[in-house]
Design a protein around this motif. Structure first.
Motif, PDB file in Angstrom:
ATOM      1  N   PHE A 194      40.895  -9.902   6.307  1.00  0.00           N
ATOM      2  CA  PHE A 194      40.207 -11.153   5.993  1.00  0.00           C
ATOM      3  C   PHE A 194      38.706 -10.927   6.074  1.00  0.00           C
ATOM      4  CE2 PHE A 194      44.328 -12.305   7.680  1.00  0.00           C
ATOM      5  CZ  PHE A 194      44.752 -13.300   6.832  1.00  0.00           C
ATOM      6  N   LEU A 195      37.998 -11.845   5.444  1.00  0.00           N
ATOM      7  CA  LEU A 195      36.550 -11.870   5.516  1.00  0.00           C
ATOM      8  C   LEU A 195      36.161 -13.263   5.989  1.00  0.00           C
ATOM      9  CD1 LEU A 195      34.346  -9.774   4.851  1.00  0.00           C
ATOM     10  CD2 LEU A 195      33.957 -11.005   2.708  1.00  0.00           C
ATOM     11  N   ILE A 196      35.472 -13.352   7.124  1.00  0.00           N
ATOM     12  CA  ILE A 196      35.093 -14.637   7.690  1.00  0.00           C
ATOM     13  C   ILE A 196      33.584 -14.815   7.562  1.00  0.00           C
ATOM     14  CG2 ILE A 196      35.058 -13.598  10.015  1.00  0.00           C
ATOM     15  CD1 ILE A 196      35.740 -16.394  11.104  1.00  0.00           C
ATOM     16  N   HIS A 197      33.202 -15.956   6.988  1.00  0.00           N
ATOM     17  CA  HIS A 197      31.787 -16.265   6.761  1.00  0.00           C
ATOM     18  C   HIS A 197      31.416 -17.457   7.636  1.00  0.00           C
ATOM     19  CE1 HIS A 197      27.970 -16.540   4.632  1.00  0.00           C
ATOM     20  NE2 HIS A 197      28.178 -17.841   4.508  1.00  0.00           N
ATOM     21  N   PHE A 198      30.464 -17.253   8.537  1.00  0.00           N
ATOM     22  CA  PHE A 198      29.982 -18.305   9.430  1.00  0.00           C
ATOM     23  C   PHE A 198      28.732 -18.928   8.816  1.00  0.00           C
ATOM     24  CE2 PHE A 198      32.088 -15.136  12.057  1.00  0.00           C
ATOM     25  CZ  PHE A 198      32.935 -15.912  12.846  1.00  0.00           C
ATOM     26  N   ALA A 199      28.761 -20.249   8.644  1.00  0.00           N
ATOM     27  CA  ALA A 199      27.609 -20.958   8.082  1.00  0.00           C
ATOM     28  C   ALA A 199      27.282 -22.146   8.976  1.00  0.00           C
ATOM     29  CB  ALA A 199      27.898 -21.438   6.659  1.00  0.00           C
ATOM     30  N   PRO A 200      26.025 -22.239   9.477  1.00  0.00           N
ATOM     31  CA  PRO A 200      25.660 -23.408  10.306  1.00  0.00           C
ATOM     32  C   PRO A 200      25.452 -24.638   9.438  1.00  0.00           C
ATOM     33  CG  PRO A 200      23.764 -21.996   9.993  1.00  0.00           C
ATOM     34  CD  PRO A 200      24.920 -21.293   9.325  1.00  0.00           C
ATOM     35  N   PHE A 201      25.660 -25.811  10.041  1.00  0.00           N
ATOM     36  CA  PHE A 201      25.428 -27.066   9.322  1.00  0.00           C
ATOM     37  C   PHE A 201      24.886 -28.094  10.311  1.00  0.00           C
ATOM     38  CE2 PHE A 201      29.593 -27.839  11.105  1.00  0.00           C
ATOM     39  CZ  PHE A 201      29.553 -29.186  11.455  1.00  0.00           C
ATOM     40  N   SER A 202      24.236 -29.122   9.777  1.00  0.00           N
ATOM     41  CA  SER A 202      23.734 -30.250  10.570  1.00  0.00           C
ATOM     42  C   SER A 202      24.146 -31.523   9.873  1.00  0.00           C
ATOM     43  CB  SER A 202      22.208 -30.205  10.709  1.00  0.00           C
ATOM     44  OG  SER A 202      21.795 -29.046  11.417  1.00  0.00           O
ATOM     45  N   LEU A 203      24.604 -32.498  10.678  1.00  0.00           N
ATOM     46  CA  LEU A 203      24.983 -33.778  10.104  1.00  0.00           C
ATOM     47  C   LEU A 203      23.733 -34.558   9.726  1.00  0.00           C
ATOM     48  CD1 LEU A 203      27.885 -34.883  12.467  1.00  0.00           C
ATOM     49  CD2 LEU A 203      28.045 -33.867  10.195  1.00  0.00           C
ATOM     50  N   PRO A 204      23.755 -35.253   8.595  1.00  0.00           N
ATOM     51  CA  PRO A 204      22.562 -36.029   8.197  1.00  0.00           C
ATOM     52  C   PRO A 204      22.319 -37.179   9.166  1.00  0.00           C
ATOM     53  CG  PRO A 204      24.436 -36.495   6.748  1.00  0.00           C
ATOM     54  CD  PRO A 204      24.845 -35.342   7.619  1.00  0.00           C
ATOM     55  N   ASP A 205      21.053 -37.477   9.388  1.00  0.00           N
ATOM     56  CA  ASP A 205      20.631 -38.570  10.282  1.00  0.00           C
ATOM     57  C   ASP A 205      21.191 -38.390  11.675  1.00  0.00           C
ATOM     58  OD1 ASP A 205      19.351 -39.692   8.088  1.00  0.00           O
ATOM     59  OD2 ASP A 205      21.127 -40.836   7.527  1.00  0.00           O
ATOM     60  N   SER A 206      21.304 -37.136  12.122  1.00  0.00           N
ATOM     61  CA  SER A 206      21.857 -36.879  13.453  1.00  0.00           C
ATOM     62  C   SER A 206      21.382 -35.514  13.919  1.00  0.00           C
ATOM     63  CB  SER A 206      23.390 -36.929  13.422  1.00  0.00           C
ATOM     64  OG  SER A 206      23.925 -36.514  14.649  1.00  0.00           O
ATOM     65  N   ASN A 207      21.380 -35.348  15.247  1.00  0.00           N
ATOM     66  CA  ASN A 207      21.036 -34.047  15.820  1.00  0.00           C
ATOM     67  C   ASN A 207      22.266 -33.153  15.982  1.00  0.00           C
ATOM     68  OD1 ASN A 207      18.305 -34.704  16.073  1.00  0.00           O
ATOM     69  ND2 ASN A 207      18.656 -35.740  18.033  1.00  0.00           N
ATOM     70  N   GLN A 208      23.422 -33.659  15.636  1.00  0.00           N
ATOM     71  CA  GLN A 208      24.642 -32.877  15.798  1.00  0.00           C
ATOM     72  C   GLN A 208      24.687 -31.754  14.765  1.00  0.00           C
ATOM     73  OE1 GLN A 208      27.820 -35.746  15.546  1.00  0.00           O
ATOM     74  NE2 GLN A 208      27.832 -36.042  17.751  1.00  0.00           N
ATOM     75  N   GLN A 209      25.180 -30.610  15.214  1.00  0.00           N
ATOM     76  CA  GLN A 209      25.309 -29.461  14.347  1.00  0.00           C
ATOM     77  C   GLN A 209      26.591 -28.725  14.697  1.00  0.00           C
ATOM     78  OE1 GLN A 209      21.931 -27.000  15.117  1.00  0.00           O
ATOM     79  NE2 GLN A 209      22.363 -26.733  17.271  1.00  0.00           N
ATOM     80  N   GLY A 210      26.899 -27.732  13.915  1.00  0.00           N
ATOM     81  CA  GLY A 210      28.115 -26.972  14.152  1.00  0.00           C
ATOM     82  C   GLY A 210      28.214 -25.813  13.185  1.00  0.00           C
ATOM     83  N   ILE A 211      29.431 -25.314  13.034  1.00  0.00           N
ATOM     84  CA  ILE A 211      29.679 -24.144  12.176  1.00  0.00           C
ATOM     85  C   ILE A 211      30.832 -24.478  11.243  1.00  0.00           C
ATOM     86  CG2 ILE A 211      30.460 -21.745  12.125  1.00  0.00           C
ATOM     87  CD1 ILE A 211      29.183 -21.344  14.831  1.00  0.00           C
ATOM     88  N   ILE A 212      30.675 -24.075  10.006  1.00  0.00           N
ATOM     89  CA  ILE A 212      31.796 -24.053   9.055  1.00  0.00           C
ATOM     90  C   ILE A 212      32.146 -22.591   8.830  1.00  0.00           C
ATOM     91  CG2 ILE A 212      32.563 -24.539   6.720  1.00  0.00           C
ATOM     92  CD1 ILE A 212      30.830 -26.970   6.689  1.00  0.00           C
ATOM     93  N   ALA A 213      33.359 -22.230   9.229  1.00  0.00           N
ATOM     94  CA  ALA A 213      33.827 -20.857   9.073  1.00  0.00           C
ATOM     95  C   ALA A 213      34.796 -20.810   7.897  1.00  0.00           C
ATOM     96  CB  ALA A 213      34.511 -20.378  10.356  1.00  0.00           C
ATOM     97  N   ASN A 214      34.454 -20.018   6.891  1.00  0.00           N
ATOM     98  CA  ASN A 214      35.288 -19.841   5.704  1.00  0.00           C
ATOM     99  C   ASN A 214      35.972 -18.475   5.802  1.00  0.00           C
ATOM    100  OD1 ASN A 214      35.778 -20.905   2.734  1.00  0.00           O
ATOM    101  ND2 ASN A 214      35.471 -18.711   2.626  1.00  0.00           N
ATOM    102  N   ILE A 215      37.291 -18.482   5.841  1.00  0.00           N
ATOM    103  CA  ILE A 215      38.072 -17.253   6.010  1.00  0.00           C
ATOM    104  C   ILE A 215      38.813 -16.969   4.710  1.00  0.00           C
ATOM    105  CG2 ILE A 215      39.850 -16.099   7.358  1.00  0.00           C
ATOM    106  CD1 ILE A 215      39.169 -17.860   9.693  1.00  0.00           C
ATOM    107  N   SER A 216      38.533 -15.823   4.111  1.00  0.00           N
ATOM    108  CA  SER A 216      39.151 -15.426   2.836  1.00  0.00           C
ATOM    109  C   SER A 216      40.105 -14.273   3.075  1.00  0.00           C
ATOM    110  CB  SER A 216      38.083 -15.023   1.817  1.00  0.00           C
ATOM    111  OG  SER A 216      37.144 -16.061   1.626  1.00  0.00           O
TER     112      SER A 216
END
Length: 855
Positions: free
Chosen positions: A599-621
């Motif tokens: 597999f190939l896993i791609h980690f991409a950070p994201f931030s919610l609009p109008d918020s300080n919350q953030q996280g990761i979207i991990a796409n696994i192929s």
């Protein structure tokens, strides 16, 4: 209507003013007073006080009237009663009987009263008739002077008609008579504090609430006639205060009490006895001044006005309930311990009103907020596609042509042909139902109505495997226009416009969520969404399948722990990759291996609009197939560079040798050159055939007969078998029709037969069986060769794989033949297996699905 301008907010001022206004309005009703009475009655009846031991009743009841005659009795009977009670040792005798008119027996009664020395007589304040003013009704002077004291017998009835207390002093003008109970304790008349009061004015002072010991009949009592007929009873009356009065129906006054109401009222003499019992024990209760209730209510208004606005709804309820409970506790404490009756109704109404009012204000604010949000939702984009039912038939035909590439079509408007190719109006079926497709072989027809105009649309689809799928897809399309839904029916459901807007907005959000969820689920890659601490908050079905972790256990699991549990590594560690993605906000791409899959896993950070919350979207192929293709590509390069290059180099070397001495060409040299050329040809041919097999699709399938394919393959190998004197025995006479590619199937069977002949000893037999098993056509090829080692069986069908034993025996192959066979069988949705052991030969079994002749 926009109501945003309304100043509706849960503030101390708004809440306090509303509470105060409501309290003032409630004062115009009888609610506070009735609530006060109800609280008092519940408190008194829930825990009645105990009676004093020195109180007893002598009652003028129905048995006494039956025995002594009709009322009024001769006063000699009362004198006899006093004599009996005197000899019994009664301390005080209190009469609740008015002796207002002279009688012949007054002297005898007066003598007995003086003999006892402590007899109390009543005073009544009432007009002689309805035409006269209020006046004092005193005993006759002979009895009044003989009595030890006089006391008023009036009991105060509250506004609801229930007797709960009395005034200790009551009278006209400047003389206040004590109550009977107070007179029995030696109190005399008093003068009111105010002077110059007219003699006809009723003056009352010092109200006391009486905690009754129970309902009527709770005090010990004895019948008047019974006392007269029996000897003196010191055990009953000695040292006690005896109250004498009427309890018979129609004689005495009847008083509803908190214990009885109107169902079982209490006589006046028993009420006065209860007053004496409570007074002797110090239990009479004072009524607090009116200003105490007002101050307490205002304090509650102030407290809740300041406390409730910042509280949450749940805590608001707790605060109101706690405040009401505290008031009840304070009420019971002051009533039973301190002896003060404080009207708590107004104060208790404050928390009862504060909760709905504060909730209403919050709902008003929430309503304004929801209106703004609903307006925003109404303007937000929605996931909706234009329905094909709203498109014109010419547009539909254009889209169908671009999508399905039909071989012919026809579109008519009434009797006019708008577009056609290879179809005619005469081909249109007669029994078409508007909006429903009719499929006739490879032709599909539908009748459409647009604005009162009738259209006929027909398609001639390619007659291949995709035709049935296209026709099923057309059947699912809704092309006929439907009447708009009757929205007036919603009014009969009595649903407000705001609720309807909420429903529409909620449906839109639900559709959006379902669209996003289904989109994630249908994506070919695995998706993991984490929060700002790297904890998994969402994962689609691929993650559950690949990691073999149930969906409930994935939620709340740290992503680092999931990856370390399935692919532990030291360089770089998973925690470093995940933390760098969050802290540096940079994407990362890392290889991942789970259960022998790449597999190939791609980690991409994201931030919610109008918020300080953030996280990761991990796409696994899943790149296992890609890696396998890369491996095959490397093997192909190795194969070309070694197996194909080697015979070519040998040929070139031999040709150069022949060129140097063309006059001495030997036959063996030519045969060697021929073998090398054939080997190169076979290598190239097998390589090309394998490539053709891998590119095979069902579009190149057609109906073919399996037994004929096997016979052709046998004939192709017969010359090779004849050279080794190997007999090919074919068993099978039944025609088995398949849907496939006969050329590649025949080549696959040739490869199996070639291997069987090549690895079998001379003079042996190769058995070929063709038969049907269920819905499968089967081929079994068995030889009498040396067999295959068990450790080589799992890799037998891998490309470029050669048997070690065969190579040592001098039988050289390319390693592509069996791989080609397996590829062809899998493309035909079949299966191949081998049964072999060293020294016992090998049996290859091939199974292919039979075509349904009815399809």
């Amino acid at each position: 209507m926009n109501r945003d301008w309304l100043p509706i907010k849960t503030t101390p001022w708004t809440l306090g003013l509303i509470l105060l206004a409501l309290l003032l309005l409630i004062q115009l009703t009888a609610l506070p007073q009735r609530l006060d009475y109800w609280l008092y009655d519940r408190a008194i009846t829930a825990n009645p006080v105990n009676a004093s031991d020195n109180v007893v009743l002598v009652t003028i009841d129905e048995p006494s009237l039956n025995r002594l005659g009709r009322w009024p009795w001769p006063r000699s009977l009362h004198a006899e009663l006093i004599d009996k009670l005197t000899r019994a040792g009664a301390r005080t005798i209190v009469f609740d009987v008015l002796f207002a008119e002279p009688s012949a027996d007054d002297d005898a009664l007066a003598a007995q009263m003086r003999n006892h020395g402590n007899v109390i007589l009543p005073v009544y304040l009432s007009p002689p008739t309805s035409q006269y003013l209020l006046s004092e009704q005193l005993p006759v002077s002979t009895l009044a002077t003989a009595a030890a004291g006089l006391g008023h017998a009036h009991v105060e009835l509250d506004s609801d008609g229930v007797a709960r207390g009395l005034y200790l002093f009551n009278g006209l003008g400047n003389r206040l008579w004590p109550s009977l109970a107070l007179a029995a304790r030696g109190a005399g008349p008093e003068s009111p504090a105010a002077r110059n009061i007219p003699p006809y004015v009723n003056v009352r002072d010092e109200y006391r609430a009486v905690p009754l010991i129970g309902g009527a009949g709770s005090l010990p009592s004895y019948s008047f006639a019974q006392v007269l007929s029996q000897p003196p009873a010191p055990e009953r009356f000695s040292g006690k205060t005896v109250f004498v009065g009427a309890t018979a129906a129609g004689l005495g006054d009847i008083l509803p009490t908190p214990f009885s109401g109107l169902s079982r009222p209490m006589s006046g003499v028993e009420f006065h006895a209860n007053v004496f019992s409570a007074q002797s024990r110090g239990l009479l209760m004072r009524r607090a001044p009116e200003w105490v209730s007002a101050v307490l209510a205002l304090a509650m208004v102030l407290m809740y006005s300041l406390a409730l606005p910042p509280l949450r709804p749940a805590r608001t309820l707790i605060a109101c309930v706690s405040g009401a409970a505290a008031l009840i506790g304070l009420y019971l404490f002051t009533l039973r311990v301190l002896g003060w009756w404080i009207p708590m109704a107004n104060a208790m109404l404050v928390p009862l009103l504060a909760f709905p009012i504060s909730s209403g204000l919050r709902l008003a604010m929430t309503n304004r907020f929801l209106n703004r949000q609903l307006d925003g939702l109404a303007r937000s984009p929605q996931v909706a596609l234009p329905a094909p039912s709203g498109r014109h038939p010419t547009q539909l035909l254009e889209h169908f042509i671009a999508l399905f590439q039909p071989t012919g079509w026809l579109l008519t408007e009434e009797r006019n042909v708008l577009s056609r190719q290879d179809l005619r109006p005469a081909d249109i079926p007669e029994d078409l139902t508007p909006g429903l497709w009719l499929h006739d072989s490879n032709r599909s027809w539908i009748q459409l109505l647009r604005g009162g105009t009738r259209y006929h649309l027909g398609l001639a689809l390619p007659n291949d495997l995709g035709r049935e799928a296209i026709q099923r897809y057309l059947q699912r399309l809704h092309l006929e226009q439907t009447a708009p839904a009757n929205r007036n029916s919603r009014h009969s459901e009595n649903i407000s416009a705001r609720i309807e807007r909420v429903r529409v907005a909620t449906d839109r959000l639900n559709h959006m969520q379902q669209f996003i969820h289904r989109s994630f689920e249908r994506m070919p890659d695995g998706i993991i969404v984490t929060d700002e601490l790297g904890v998994i908050r969402f994962a689609n079905g691929h993650i559950e399948e690949w990691f073999r972790e149930p969906m409930p256990s994935l939620g709340g699991l740290p992503l680092v722990r999931l990856l370390e549990g399935h692919d532990p590594r030291e360089t770089p560690p998973w925690h470093e990759t995940v933390s760098d993605t969050l802290t540096l906000r940079q994407s990362r791409t890392v290889d991942l291996r789970i259960r022998d899959k790449d597999f190939l896993i791609h980690f991409a950070p994201f931030s919610l609009p109008d918020s300080n919350q953030q996280g990761i979207i991990a796409n696994i192929s899943d790149i296992s197939e890609l890696r396998e293709q890369q491996r095959q590509h490397r093997e192909a390069i190795d194969f070309i560079s070694h197996d194909v290059r080697s015979p070519l180099v040998s040929q070139l070397a031999l040709i150069e040798q022949l060129k140097r001495d063309p006059s001495h060409i030997e036959q063996s040299q030519l045969e060697q050159l021929s073998r090398l050329a054939r080997r190169s040809y076979h290598l190239a041919e097998e390589f090309v055939q394998l490539a053709r097999a891998e590119q095979l699709t069902e579009t190149r399938f057609y109906e073919c007969e399996f037994l004929a394919i096997v016979e052709n393959a046998r004939d192709s190998v017969s010359e090779q078998a004849l050279e080794k004197q190997i007999q090919l025995q074919l068993q099978g006479t039944e025609d088995l029709w398949l849907r496939g590619n006969a050329e590649l199937l025949e080549r696959a069977v040739i490869n199996l037969l070639t291997n069987a002949v090549q690895y079998s000893p001379g003079g042996s037999t190769v058995s070929i069986q063709v038969f049907q098993a269920g819905h499968q056509a089967c081929l079994a090829i068995a030889d009498e060769g040396s067999g295959i080692d068990p450790e080589e069986l799992p890799f037998l069908f891998d490309r470029y794989r050669r048997q070690k034993s065969s190579e040592l025996a001098g039988v050289h192959g390319t390693g592509l033949g069996l791989s080609f066979v397996k590829t062809v069988v899998e493309k035909h949705r079949g299966e191949i297996s081998v049964l072999s052991s060293p020294g016992d030969g090998s049996t290859f079994t091939l199974k292919l699905p039979i075509a349904d002749p009815l399809a």
